[in-house]
Design an enzyme around this catalytic site. Structure first.
Site, PDB file in Angstrom:
ATOM      1  N   ASP A   1      61.864  50.516 111.174  1.00  0.00           N
ATOM      2  CA  ASP A   1      60.582  49.817 111.244  1.00  0.00           C
ATOM      3  C   ASP A   1      60.286  49.243 109.863  1.00  0.00           C
ATOM      4  O   ASP A   1      60.006  49.985 108.918  1.00  0.00           O
ATOM      5  CB  ASP A   1      59.461  50.768 111.671  1.00  0.00           C
TER       6      ASP A   1
ATOM      7  N   GLU B   1      63.449  45.462 115.097  1.00  0.00           N
ATOM      8  CA  GLU B   1      62.542  44.608 115.840  1.00  0.00           C
ATOM      9  C   GLU B   1      62.947  43.141 115.704  1.00  0.00           C
ATOM     10  O   GLU B   1      63.404  42.710 114.644  1.00  0.00           O
ATOM     11  CB  GLU B   1      61.111  44.778 115.331  1.00  0.00           C
TER      12      GLU B   1
ATOM     13  N   ASP C   1      54.529  54.624 110.944  1.00  0.00           N
ATOM     14  CA  ASP C   1      55.796  53.912 110.775  1.00  0.00           C
ATOM     15  C   ASP C   1      56.981  54.699 111.338  1.00  0.00           C
ATOM     16  O   ASP C   1      57.862  54.122 111.989  1.00  0.00           O
ATOM     17  CB  ASP C   1      56.035  53.587 109.302  1.00  0.00           C
TER      18      ASP C   1
END
Length: 373
Positions: free
Chosen positions: A188, A272, A355
Site C-alpha cells: 500500500d 493498487e 495502511d
C-alpha cells in the site's frame, strides 16, 4: 520465451574531438526530424496527402545529395534513419490517441540525444572501450558487461554536460531469469510512508525534492538574475541542472533498491492500479505525489517481476482496501476520512493500522485474482 531484450546504461568519456562529433550528430538528427516534420505537415495541408516513413527515407537520400545539405553525410547514416523512425512513431502515437501531435525540436534543448543501429558489428565493447559508428572507440565505465547481441545504442548528453550511452541488448532468456525467495506481499503506497506492506514493514518516504527544494530555489533565483546570453547565465543554468540531476539520481537509486528488494523476496506481489495522472491534478498534493514517484516505482516492479519470475497483480483502484476489515471482511465507510490512521472494526473489534490493513487486503485480493485466472 527464448530471448529477452533489455537496456544497459553507461557513462562514457569522449575526447574533445569526439564531443564535437557527438554534438554534430545531435544537431543533424534534430535537423532531419524537423525538416521532415515540415514535409509531412505541408503534404497534408496542401495536398491532403499522408507521408509515411518509406517516402521520408527516400527523400532523405535525395536531401543528402543536395549541396545545401551535404553536411548530413558527416553523420552516421543510421542515426538519421532512426530520427525518421522517431518522427513516424510520434505520428502513429498521435493517430492512436496516445500522444500529442509531434513538435519541432529546439536546438536550445539542454538534453540532446541520437540513436544508431548496430550493423556489421559497428557497435561493440572491448575492454573499457565502446566502438560507435563515425566516432570510433570511446572510453566507457562498465558496471556490468552485457551478455548478448547489441541491437542499438542511444547516445545522450545531459544538461550538466555528461555523456551516456544506452545499449539495447538481446539476451538468452535462460541467462536472464533469476529466482525469488517465494514470499507473498501486498503493498500500500502512500505519501507519509513510501509504502507499508502486509508483513508490517514500513518504508519511509525519502522526500528527496523537499530536502533539496531550498537549494534548488537559490540556484534558480541566481539563474534568473543573470543576463541572457552571458557566460554567467550559462554557468548558473548548469548549477540548476546539477541540483535537478542529484534529485533524480537519489530518487532513482531509492526506487531501484526498493523494487529489487520486493521482487527478489516474493513470488506474489499485490499493488493498487492507481490513476497517478489523475491524482496529480490535485494541486494540494501534486508536488508530493510527483516527488514520491509511484509511476516509476510501479514500472520498475513490472519489468523486474518478469526477470525474477514473480506474479505482480494489480488490484482495482476502486477496491475499498482501507475501509475493509482484513479480519472479518466488514466494510467501515467512516474510514474514508484520510485523517483516520488507526481504527477498530465495529463488527469484530479488531484494531487496525490503516495502511497495513489496506496492504493485507490488497494481498488477499491479488491472490483471489490469481486463483481465478
Amino acid at each position: 520465451m527464448e530471448d529477452y531484450v533489455r537496456g544497459y546504461k553507461y557513462r562514457i568519456y569522449p575526447t574533445q574531438e569526439q564531443e564535437a562529433k557527438f554534438n554534430q550528430m545531435f544537431g543533424n538528427a534534430r535537423v532531419v526530424f524537423n525538416y521532415f516534420l515540415g514535409v509531412r505537415q505541408r503534404a497534408w495541408k496542401e495536398e491532403q496527402r499522408s507521408v509515411g516513413y518509406s517516402e521520408t527515407s527516400r527523400l532523405l537520400t535525395e536531401l543528402k545529395r543536395s549541396p545545401a545539405f551535404v553536411w548530413l553525410n558527416l553523420s552516421d547514416s543510421m542515426s538519421l534513419q532512426e530520427s525518421l523512425r522517431d518522427l513516424n512513431n510520434g505520428f502513429q502515437l498521435f493517430f492512436t490517441g496516445k500522444a500529442k501531435y509531434p513538435k519541432f525540436k529546439s536546438k536550445h534543448n539542454a538534453k540532446k540525444s541520437y540513436r544508431t543501429r548496430n550493423q556489421k558489428n559497428g557497435i561493440r565493447i572491448k575492454e573499457n572501450k565502446l566502438h560507435l559508428p563515425k566516432v570510433g572507440w570511446v572510453k566507457i565505465k562498465l558496471s556490468r558487461i552485457p551478455d548478448g547481441v547489441i541491437l542499438n545504442a542511444t547516445i545522450s548528453k545531459t544538461p550538466t554536460g555528461k555523456y551516456f550511452v544506452s545499449l539495447c541488448v538481446r539476451e538468452d532468456w535462460n541467462n536472464v531469469l533469476k529466482r525469488n525467495n517465494g514470499g507473498e506481499v501486498g503493498v500500500d503506497v502512500g505519501i507519509k510512508s513510501f509504502y507499508v506492506d502486509s508483513n508490517g514493514n514500513v518504508v519511509e518516504n525519502p522526500r528527496t525534492f523537499t530536502k533539496f527544494q531550498r537549494k534548488l530555489g537559490r540556484a534558480q533565483r541566481r539563474h534568473a538574475r543573470r543576463k541572457d546570453g552571458s557566460r554567467r547565465k550559462q554557468k548558473a543554468r548548469v548549477a540548476v541542472a546539477i541540483v535537478h540531476e542529484k534529485i533524480a539520481n537519489i530518487r532513482r537509486d531509492f526506487l531501484h533498491k526498493e523494487s529489487t528488494k520486493l521482487v527478489s523476496e516474493n513470488q506474489v506481489i499485490g499493488i493498487e492500479d492507481l490513476n497517478v495522472a489523475g491524482m496529480l491534478r490535485n494541486h494540494k498534493l501534486a508536488k508530493h505525489i510527483a516527488d514520491v514517484s509511484w509511476s516509476s516505482f510501479f514500472q520498475m516492479l513490472k519489468y523486474k517481476s518478469v526477470l525474477y519470475g514473480c506474479d505482480l497483480v494489480q488490484v482495482d483502484r476502486f477496491y475499498a482496501s482501507s475501509q475493509t476489515c482484513s479480519n472479518c471482511g466488514e466494510k467501515n465507510p467512516k474510514v474514508k476520512d484520510l485523517d483516520i490512521r488507526e481504527w477498530d472494526c465495529p463488527h469484530c473489534g479488531t484494531h487496525h493500522d490503516r495502511d497495513r490493513n489496506a496492504a493485507i487486503n490488497i494481498l488477499r485480493k491479488a491472490k483471489e485474482i490469481l486463483a481465478a485466472s
